[in-house]
Design an enzyme around this catalytic site. Structure first.
Site, PDB file in Angstrom:
ATOM      1  N   ASP A 106       2.311   0.607   1.236  1.00 26.09           N
ATOM      2  CA  ASP A 106       1.491   0.405   2.429  1.00 26.09           C
ATOM      3  C   ASP A 106       1.471  -1.102   2.665  1.00 26.09           C
ATOM      4  OD1 ASP A 106      -0.479   0.056   4.305  1.00 26.09           O
ATOM      5  OD2 ASP A 106      -2.095   0.993   3.137  1.00 26.09           O
TER       6      ASP A 106
ATOM      7  N   LYS B 167       1.613  -9.390   9.470  1.00 24.39           N
ATOM      8  CA  LYS B 167       2.059  -8.140  10.105  1.00 24.39           C
ATOM      9  C   LYS B 167       1.938  -8.215  11.634  1.00 24.39           C
ATOM     10  CE  LYS B 167       1.131  -3.163   9.590  1.00 24.39           C
ATOM     11  NZ  LYS B 167       0.426  -2.197   8.749  1.00 24.39           N
TER      12      LYS B 167
ATOM     13  N   GLU C 136       1.906   5.460   9.386  1.00 25.81           N
ATOM     14  CA  GLU C 136       0.747   5.440   8.488  1.00 25.81           C
ATOM     15  C   GLU C 136      -0.092   6.731   8.549  1.00 25.81           C
ATOM     16  OE1 GLU C 136      -0.989   1.741   9.708  1.00 25.81           O
ATOM     17  OE2 GLU C 136       0.610   0.587   8.751  1.00 25.81           O
TER      18      GLU C 136
ATOM     19  N   ASP D 268      -8.393   6.111  11.703  1.00 24.55           N
ATOM     20  CA  ASP D 268      -8.121   4.951  10.843  1.00 24.55           C
ATOM     21  C   ASP D 268      -8.857   3.723  11.369  1.00 24.55           C
ATOM     22  OD1 ASP D 268      -7.095   2.761   9.508  1.00 24.55           O
ATOM     23  OD2 ASP D 268      -4.993   3.333   9.713  1.00 24.55           O
TER      24      ASP D 268
END
Ligand code: AMP
Length: 629
Positions: free
Chosen positions: A25, A87, A192, A214
């Protein structure tokens, strides 16, 4: 359209020998690595027993690179060389990042460094030289690879790396490149939410539709997944890239300012109070109240008690803000809340009870919370890696993901023709036939675009290429098949083939930089709010293309066979042509259509006479028995 099966046959050898594979992850704030041991997915800790690796990389002047905790500690003292949240820069251009004035980083455009990364890719200048986000991410991935190899005692055959469902081509490609640079063999990229669902074993569950909610530190994502006949598919994805646990900290911080009547604070005090606010928020997840204490640089002492009740009140509208993308995702999937069979919670901020209550109320069922919401994505990725490495035999296990925005090409009139619609499951291959516009056209320019709007100008341009060497034919006779292929990682290639001659051209779409989550949300939003105007624009554009085609054809016919018309008939045709040209300057589709119909009518007799004339020409000098009738 048949869904394509994902299988990695080359990886399924040696079923009895356990092949070391991991799930990673690669998070904005923290990253994790997990593997399947004795049939159970577990997160691998570092030598100090820590599971989370802060996604922070620091470059030092002597070339040394610190990753994780060590780098995080230096964040305040050496901000320009300590890269956090890299990211957000993956596969992005400077233009995508927007205002960088408040950022500690020295951004560089890759075009100016000659790095060959394509124009507009963002890079960062550090004491150790210019670094691309791919290189920075590779440092994080390398650290995780070393951790895994130390824990498992061998070399890895590969890794499954997770990416947000919203990641576009460029962002996925950048992630793959980073993994390669880190010495990892990418078994595949995995969305994800899909990984989270796998961690809960939903792939073994009975059929149904599931939601993955999420809420991380800075972002919110909602995904709707469907499981049917062993096929796992992401139906829709939505979110808010500027909403997360940090906003809840900020509410508490503002409450402290107000409660103590504080003047504007310096950077140190702001950081201190935000850290206290975060600790208070986390404490309130399982305590009825918490105490917030701090000594400010002025010497003032802060000592307040915040109750769970007050915290829930002050953060009520933040929780409510997550419901909007939730409704949109359900609408995109064509579903109602009560059709959702289970809800998976991901991200540390979903530990807040008010979030869990709101989600339970919305879906009328308790969400799944028994796995650690920080680890659930890595755990799922490890399970998938284990399958792809060939450690689970006899499985016909399928996994499908979705593309976030429609893919298509530009057609006449500046219009978009969608070939792969938004939310199509991947991998996918779709083809459509097109033809030429002009007589004798030998080249066709293919412009690949992504977006929901009708006009090309409102979509994002991904690539252009040309199909050359089409044999000259009359307009509309060529058959050009354009094929779009999106692979299991969401990467696109487009090819065009003229079917009668077999000439072919293709392009692998690797855009110089990608779309941001905000840009995707805005493009979707625009497509909804402009739907009517877009339809009008499309109708007008189509009518104009048809009118221009007719005007060209009539002009060519007049040049060739004008003698078949009397002066009066010719004047009538000319008048209709002028009338149509006048309508083309306006913006009323219906007027253009009427004038086109008028010209069609006025030339009907002419067309019939031309046909007769050409038949006569063909027959002249031939006997009937020579003809194949
Ligand atoms: P993630 O990005 O998934 O690591 O989530 C980080 C966010 O989760 C941060 O805002 C944390 O403060 C928040 N978080 C972690 N633990 C808790 C907790 N026990 N209660 C509330 N929020 C938490």
């Amino acid at each position: 359209m048949a869904l394509l099966q994902i299988s990695e046959p080359g990886l399924s050898t040696l079923p009895h020998q356990h092949r070391l594979a991991v799930g990673i992850d690669l998070g904005t704030t923290n990253s994790l690595v997990a593997t399947v041991r004795n049939g159970i997915s577990v997160v691998l800790n570092d030598a100090d027993g820590r599971a989370l690796l802060p996604s922070v990389v620091r470059y030092l002047p002597d070339g040394e690179v610190q990753v994780g905790e060590g780098a995080q500690v230096a964040q305040n003292e050496d901000p320009a060389n300590t890269i956090v949240s890299v990211k957000r820069f993956m596969g992005r251009g400077l233009r995508d990042i927007g205002d960088v004035s408040g950022s500690p980083y020295r951004f560089v455009d890759s075009a100016s460094t000659g790095s060959g990364q394509g124009p507009g890719m963002v890079q960062l200048r550090t004491v150790a030289g210019v670094k691309s986000p791919v290189e920075v991410s590779a440092e994080i991935l390398k650290q995780l690879r070393l951790r895994a190899e130390a824990a498992l005692g061998g070399e890895l055959v590969g890794a499954v790396i997770t990416v947000p469902a919203y990641f576009d081509d460029a962002q996925r490609q950048a992630t793959k490149d980073a993994a390669k640079l880190a010495g990892l063999n990418v078994l595949r990229l995995l969305n994800e939410p899909t990984a989270a669902a796998i961690a809960y074993g939903l792939d073994n569950a009975s059929e149904g539709v599931y939601a993955v909610y999420d809420l991380g530190g800075g972002t919110f994502d909602i995904s709707i997944l469907r499981l049917s006949r062993g096929v796992f598919e992401v139906l829709a994805a939505n979110g808010d890239s500027a909403l997360g646990g940090d906003d809840f900290d900020h509410r508490i911080y503002c409450w402290v300012l107000e409660k103590n009547n504080l003047p504007p604070l310096g950077a140190h005090d702001i950081r201190l109070l935000l850290t206290r606010a975060r600790a208070a928020k986390e404490e309130l997840s399982d305590h009825a109240e918490t105490r917030i204490t701090a000594v400010l640089s002025s010497g003032e002492v802060i000592d307040n008690v915040l109750t769970q009740h007050d915290f829930h009140e002050m953060s009520r509208n933040l929780v409510a803000r997550t419901m909007q993308p939730l409704r949109r995702a359900l609408r995109d999937a064509g579903l109602k809340a009560d059709e959702i069979k289970g809800v998976v919670m991901v991200g540390g901020a979903t530990r807040m009870p008010q979030v869990q209550h709101a989600v339970a109320e919305f879906f009328q069922q308790a969400p799944l919370t028994n796995l650690d919401p920080d680890k659930v994505v890595a755990l799922g990725a490890a399970i998938q890696a284990n399958v792809l490495a060939g450690n689970r035999s006899g499985d016909d296990w399928l996994l499908l993901d979705v593309i976030p925005l429609s893919l298509g090409i530009e057609i006449m009139g500046g219009l978009t023709e969608k070939i792969v619609p938004r939310n199509s499951t991947i991998p996918t291959a779709r083809a459509q036939e097109f033809t030429t516009f002009r007589d004798g056209q030998t080249t066709l320019s293919v412009h690949v675009v992504q977006g929901e709007r009708e006009l090309v100008a409102d979509c994002r341009s991904l690539a252009r290429f040309e199909l050359r060497g089409i044999p000259p034919m009359v307009a509309g006779a060529a058959r050009i098949r354009v094929t779009f292929q999106v692979d299991a990682d969401g990467l696109l290639s487009v090819s065009a083939r003229e079917m009668t001659s077999g000439v072919e051209a293709s392009v692998v779409v690797k855009p110089s930089y990608g779309l941001s989550d905000d840009e995707i949300s805005r493009m979707l939003q625009d497509s909804f709010s402009h739907a009517e105007a877009d339809m009008r624009a499309r109708a007008l554009s189509e009518a104009k293309v048809e009118a221009e085609r007719l005007l060209e054809a009539v002009a060519a016919a007049l040049a060739e066979d004008g003698g078949l018309l009397s002066a009066q008939e010719r004047a009538a045709v000319d008048a209709r042509m002028d009338a149509l040209r006048a309508r083309l300057a306006g913006d009323a589709a219906s007027a253009v259509k009427m004038a086109t119909d008028g010209l069609n009518l006025a030339t009907a007799q002419f067309a019939a006479r031309r046909m007769d004339a050409s038949v006569k020409r063909a027959l002249t000098g031939h006997r009937l028995d020579e003809l194949d009738v």
